[in-house]
Write an enzyme that holds these catalytic residues in place. Sequence first.
Site, short mmCIF file in Angstrom:
data_model
loop_
_atom_site.label_atom_id
_atom_site.label_comp_id
_atom_site.label_asym_id
_atom_site.label_seq_id
_atom_site.Cartn_x
_atom_site.Cartn_y
_atom_site.Cartn_z
N GLN A 10 0.70 -1.90 -16.66
CA GLN A 10 1.82 -2.80 -16.97
C GLN A 10 2.58 -2.30 -18.20
O GLN A 10 2.00 -2.16 -19.29
CB GLN A 10 1.33 -4.23 -17.20
CG GLN A 10 2.53 -5.20 -17.13
CD GLN A 10 2.21 -6.59 -17.59
OE1 GLN A 10 1.57 -6.79 -18.62
NE2 GLN A 10 2.68 -7.59 -16.85
N TYR A 66 8.90 -11.85 -23.07
CA TYR A 66 9.01 -10.59 -23.80
C TYR A 66 10.42 -9.99 -23.60
O TYR A 66 11.30 -10.65 -23.06
CB TYR A 66 7.88 -9.64 -23.39
CG TYR A 66 6.53 -10.26 -23.73
CD1 TYR A 66 6.17 -10.49 -25.06
CD2 TYR A 66 5.65 -10.68 -22.74
CE1 TYR A 66 4.97 -11.09 -25.40
CE2 TYR A 66 4.43 -11.29 -23.07
CZ TYR A 66 4.11 -11.49 -24.39
OH TYR A 66 2.93 -12.10 -24.74
N ARG A 74 6.99 -7.94 -12.59
CA ARG A 74 6.41 -9.27 -12.80
C ARG A 74 7.43 -10.19 -13.45
O ARG A 74 8.05 -9.82 -14.46
CB ARG A 74 5.19 -9.17 -13.70
CG ARG A 74 4.40 -10.47 -13.75
CD ARG A 74 3.22 -10.39 -14.70
NE ARG A 74 2.07 -11.11 -14.16
CZ ARG A 74 1.12 -11.67 -14.91
NH1 ARG A 74 1.16 -11.58 -16.22
NH2 ARG A 74 0.12 -12.30 -14.35
N GLY A 103 -6.71 -13.87 -13.08
CA GLY A 103 -6.89 -13.47 -14.47
C GLY A 103 -8.26 -13.85 -14.99
O GLY A 103 -9.20 -13.06 -14.94
C1 8OZ Z 1 -1.73 -13.68 -24.03
C2 8OZ Z 1 -1.92 -13.16 -25.30
C3 8OZ Z 1 -1.27 -12.01 -25.68
C4 8OZ Z 1 -0.44 -11.36 -24.79
C5 8OZ Z 1 1.44 -11.91 -21.54
C6 8OZ Z 1 0.79 -9.85 -22.59
O1 8OZ Z 1 1.54 -13.13 -21.58
C7 8OZ Z 1 0.66 -11.17 -22.56
C8 8OZ Z 1 -0.22 -11.88 -23.51
C9 8OZ Z 1 -0.89 -13.04 -23.16
O2 8OZ Z 1 1.98 -11.25 -20.64
#
Ligand code: 8OZ
Length: 362
Positions: free
Chosen positions: A99, A180, A227, A315
């Site tokens: 990813q 993000y 995603r 998960g």
């Molecule tokens: C939980 C804690 C830190 C990162 C995501 C990469 O939500 C994460 C993430 C999840 O996609």
Amino acid sequence: MPTTLFSPLQLGSITLNNRIVMAPLTRSRAGDGNVPHALNALYYAQRASAGLIIAEATQVTPEGQGYITTPGIHSDEQTAGWKAVTDAVHANGGRIFLQLWHVGRISHTSFQPHAAAPVAPSAIQAEGKTYTRDGFVPLSKPRALDTDEIPSIVAAYAQATRNALEAGFDGVEVHAANGYLIDQFLRDKTNHRTDQYGGSFENRSRFLLAVVDAVTTVAGASRVGVRISPQNAFNDISDSQPQALFNHVAEQLAPRKLAYLHVIEGDMSGAPAAPFDYAAIKQLFGGLYMANNGYDKARASAALAEGRADLVAFGKPFIANPDLVTRFLLDAPLNPLQAATLYGGSHPGYTDYPLLQSTAAA
Ligand code: 8OZ
């Protein structure tokens, strides 16, 4: 024969043994330099009976990091570290994608080169904290990317894809979910830009599509998944018109003939979400649909049998049950998750969850 979790699936040129996917899971256990090491190879190798492993979110640039000890895929050392991971998974008969991640504003200056501000579509600080060497600290205020900086970030995703293929991954997943950087461009809460990357759905999708096109040019579309998380409020993200926005995204991705679309349905916290038509997203995309978020065997089996999904990503069950596939096959009980060992540390709560046999023998 109805489709079950154990029906094989052709994903581009690779054959998956089953439709049980290990979701990407941040565990914050990379070695020095954010390099994957033997501990990580063991963890993934233990879970190689998944039809597909999607390895944890991995920053494509130093600026793309927002949490402590998450792995990267931008240095030669990181690429070599990942090679040992993919070798271990392949030796056990598994398949593994990586990813690709850039956190954008979900970061802190202490993770950034020269302690600079994190970058984002707009200079809007996220509510929330991240864990640093000094403990939990508020997320830093980002600076808005200049229009002419954006192509270099797109190029970093392409380079990360080259590195991932060199490291032996079977493909890559573009992380456009969970608030993000790419999601920050998609949503009107975080994208207030007035250039060609802001405003209309078309403009807000431009960065995602540029990344997808750059990555598929390197890997080929059949080795690239995306995603999304249309309703997830995690990381202080939202949009005024999520259905229309993500219908547009699915429509734009459709002609690109990607490996799959991976969808976090609802809110990751389990909070109730408004009605949302995921079937529309699946239909507009037209390719393989990977469902995720709180599925158990029964719900996943029903989703596959009823054609609402083609694969299901798990998960927490995969964290606690390296042999999840066998346990599903036998309807065996699952190990409970140990929440205290989710992030950071070494073997405990990472590579020491018992297998079914050792549970039975104990
Ligand atoms: C939980 C804690 C830190 C990162 C995501 C990469 O939500 C994460 C993430 C999840 O996609």
